[in-house]
Scaffold this active site. Structure first.
Site, PDB file in Angstrom:
ATOM      1  N   LYS A 107      43.010  24.256  29.202  1.00  0.00           N
ATOM      2  CA  LYS A 107      42.106  25.142  28.466  1.00  0.00           C
ATOM      3  C   LYS A 107      41.749  24.596  27.089  1.00  0.00           C
ATOM      4  O   LYS A 107      40.797  25.069  26.473  1.00  0.00           O
ATOM      5  CB  LYS A 107      42.699  26.541  28.362  1.00  0.00           C
ATOM      6  CG  LYS A 107      42.715  27.255  29.704  1.00  0.00           C
ATOM      7  CD  LYS A 107      43.092  28.711  29.574  1.00  0.00           C
ATOM      8  CE  LYS A 107      43.000  29.426  30.902  1.00  0.00           C
ATOM      9  NZ  LYS A 107      44.170  29.150  31.776  1.00  0.00           N
TER      10      LYS A 107
HETATM   11  C1  LIG Z   1      44.099  29.435  33.096  1.00  0.00           C
HETATM   12  C2  LIG Z   1      44.942  28.594  33.946  1.00  0.00           C
HETATM   13  C3  LIG Z   1      44.669  28.407  35.307  1.00  0.00           C
HETATM   14  C4  LIG Z   1      43.554  29.143  35.995  1.00  0.00           C
HETATM   15  O1  LIG Z   1      42.283  28.703  35.595  1.00  0.00           O
HETATM   16  P1  LIG Z   1      41.001  29.590  35.907  1.00  0.00           P
HETATM   17  O2  LIG Z   1      39.863  28.879  35.289  1.00  0.00           O
HETATM   18  O3  LIG Z   1      41.251  30.922  35.263  1.00  0.00           O
HETATM   19  O4  LIG Z   1      40.915  29.723  37.381  1.00  0.00           O
HETATM   20  C5  LIG Z   1      45.471  27.542  36.031  1.00  0.00           C
HETATM   21  N1  LIG Z   1      46.509  26.901  35.449  1.00  0.00           N
HETATM   22  C6  LIG Z   1      46.815  27.054  34.161  1.00  0.00           C
HETATM   23  C7  LIG Z   1      47.980  26.322  33.593  1.00  0.00           C
HETATM   24  C8  LIG Z   1      46.041  27.890  33.360  1.00  0.00           C
HETATM   25  O5  LIG Z   1      46.350  28.034  32.077  1.00  0.00           O
END
Ligand SMILES: *Cc1c(COP(=O)(O)O)cnc(C)c1O
Length: 437
Positions: A107
């Protein structure tokens, strides 16, 4: 580029407005009016382009002239200013490590791009902007880090009490300054609903200038395409078939970005929506019925989502053609027990340590490859295993060394305000906070 509201196609806005407003009327998500195609020569010859050039080219069409090219280039360069290596784990499965950024999760990419775009767009604004964000674990830290000390911006993060890991919690709550953390007595869906309500509340919006940093925001969603290109660039150096791409999915922003890149011309053989027990989308892919559910808590907590926001964007991408969608995406639901088993096996067989989210994707990919022999693929490694030491130690009896930067963070105090999953409480908090300034 213009974007239309998926709930009201008459409402169209430019990139700047979509990035600032985050969503349109009736809480609709914005969607690009056109799917700009990649130049074929570019896709064929990714290895001839630097990562910085790839990132810039990937984003340019979505921004147009709203940010001058030299500034956009700087933004996209900073967005990917850490290593994103594709590593081979087994003969058939590689992993794209997206966790070498400041908060050790993928993210960081979206958050870094978005914070820099907003700070460019809002530089001449005199009213303070409040970024309101719900997190199931990792968003909060990435957003907090991305916006920390950005002038003119306050960040309010809502997270579900006792449902994020110790490291995640520190990343949300220990920065202080312009970052405020609200600990909500509820689950992620409650947090997300509170945020959605705040955006449509007139009295809050007349007092505060609110914006969101959730994955629904185009400025967080779109840059996630970049690393699919970076993965392919590396993939083609050692494989010659189109990859199956496995994505650990919760709110479905990440996989939706990959699918968007695919519709622009990125060669991909197939996509895997890898879910934990929260299996609304795998169920949909089986039954053609979409039934949102209450989220259940799992070891891969950043994927504990019962009604993924970005699902409507996926439907839109496929023109609501169920058959096409079903042929391109397979869904799997992996429970905690198999997640732990996968961490253990992968560690013992390949000496590779997966975090629980990436392990869900690895397990799903293995199932798919068993059902479809001869194919190969890569999974997205969405978090560093050190963020989930308890799960990893439980699975494989390995202790992971905590990197020094994290050690410093762990020593800091947690600062939060606790609220119930009650919109009136959130409203009072936001309005009071605004009075103080
Ligand atoms: C947010 C997150 C996900 C999921 O991603 P999305 O875009 O919400 O589907 C998967 N793994 C981790 C470690 C995350 O922080």
């Amino acid at each position: 580029m213009n974007y239309y509201n998926l709930k009201d196609k008459q409402e169209t806005v430019n990139f700047k407005t979509a990035a600032i407003k985050s969503q349109g009327s009736q809480k609709g998500l914005f969607f690009p009016e056109k799917i700009p195609q990649f130049n074929e020569e570019f896709i064929q010859n990714l290895h001839l382009y630097s990562n910085e050039e790839i990132a810039f080219r990937c984003m340019k069409d979505f921004i147009g002239d709203e940010i001058p090219s030299e500034i956009l280039k700087k933004i996209t360069t900073e967005t990917i200013s850490f290593e994103i290596p594709l590593k081979k784990i087994s003969e058939h499965i590689s992993i794209l490590e997206l966790f070498h950024g400041p908060t050790l999760a993928f993210k960081d990419v979206g958050a870094r791009f978005m914070s820099r775009c907003l700070s460019y767009f809002l530089k001449d604004q005199d009213k303070k902007v409040t970024v309101l964000v719900a997190t199931s674990g990792d968003t909060g830290g990435a957003v907090a880090h991305g916006f920390y000390n950005v002038p003119g911006i306050n960040v309010v993060i809502l997270y579900p009490k006792n449902r994020v890991s110790a490291v995640q919690e520190k990343q949300l709550t220990a920065l202080g300054g312009n970052i405020l953390a609200l600990e909500v007595n509820g689950n992620f869906d409650d947090c997300q609903n509170l945020v959605k309500q705040a955006f449509s509340d007139e009295s809050i919006n007349s007092e505060l200038f609110l914006t969101s940093a959730n994955s629904i925001n185009v400025a967080r969603w779109l840059p996630q395409q970049i690393y699919y290109l970076l993965a392919l660039k590396q993939w083609k150096q050692y494989e010659n078939q189109d990859p199956v791409i496995g994505v650990p999915s919760g709110n479905f922003g990440n996989i939706c970005a990959g699918l968007l890149a695919y519709f622009r011309g990125l060669p991909a053989g197939h996509f895997i929506a890898a879910c934990n027990k929260n299996d609304v989308v795998p169920d949909y892919l089986k039954s053609h019925q979409y039934h949102p559910k209450k989220a259940v808590a799992t070891l891969s907590n950043a994927m504990d989502v019962g009604d993924p926001s970005n699902f409507t964007r996926i439907l839109e991408l496929f023109g609501h053609q169920y058959e096409h969608l079903k042929n391109m995406i397979s869904g799997y639901s992996v429970d905690d027990e198999s997640t732990l088993q996968t961490i253990k096996e992968v560690y013992e067989k390949y000496e590779y340590t997966l975090d629980p989210h990436s392990a869900v994707a690895f397990a799903a990919m293995e199932q798919y490859l068993n059902e479809n022999p001869g194919k190969k693929g890569f999974i997205l490694g969405t978090a560093h295993p050190v963020k989930f030491p308890e799960a990893v130690e439980k699975a494989a009896h390995i202790t992971i060394d905590i990197p020094e930067a994290l050690n410093d963070l762990m020593k800091k105090d947690k600062k939060t305000v606790e609220i119930n999953a009650d919109f009136e409480e959130l409203k009072r908090f936001l309005l009071d906070k605004n009075q103080e300034q």
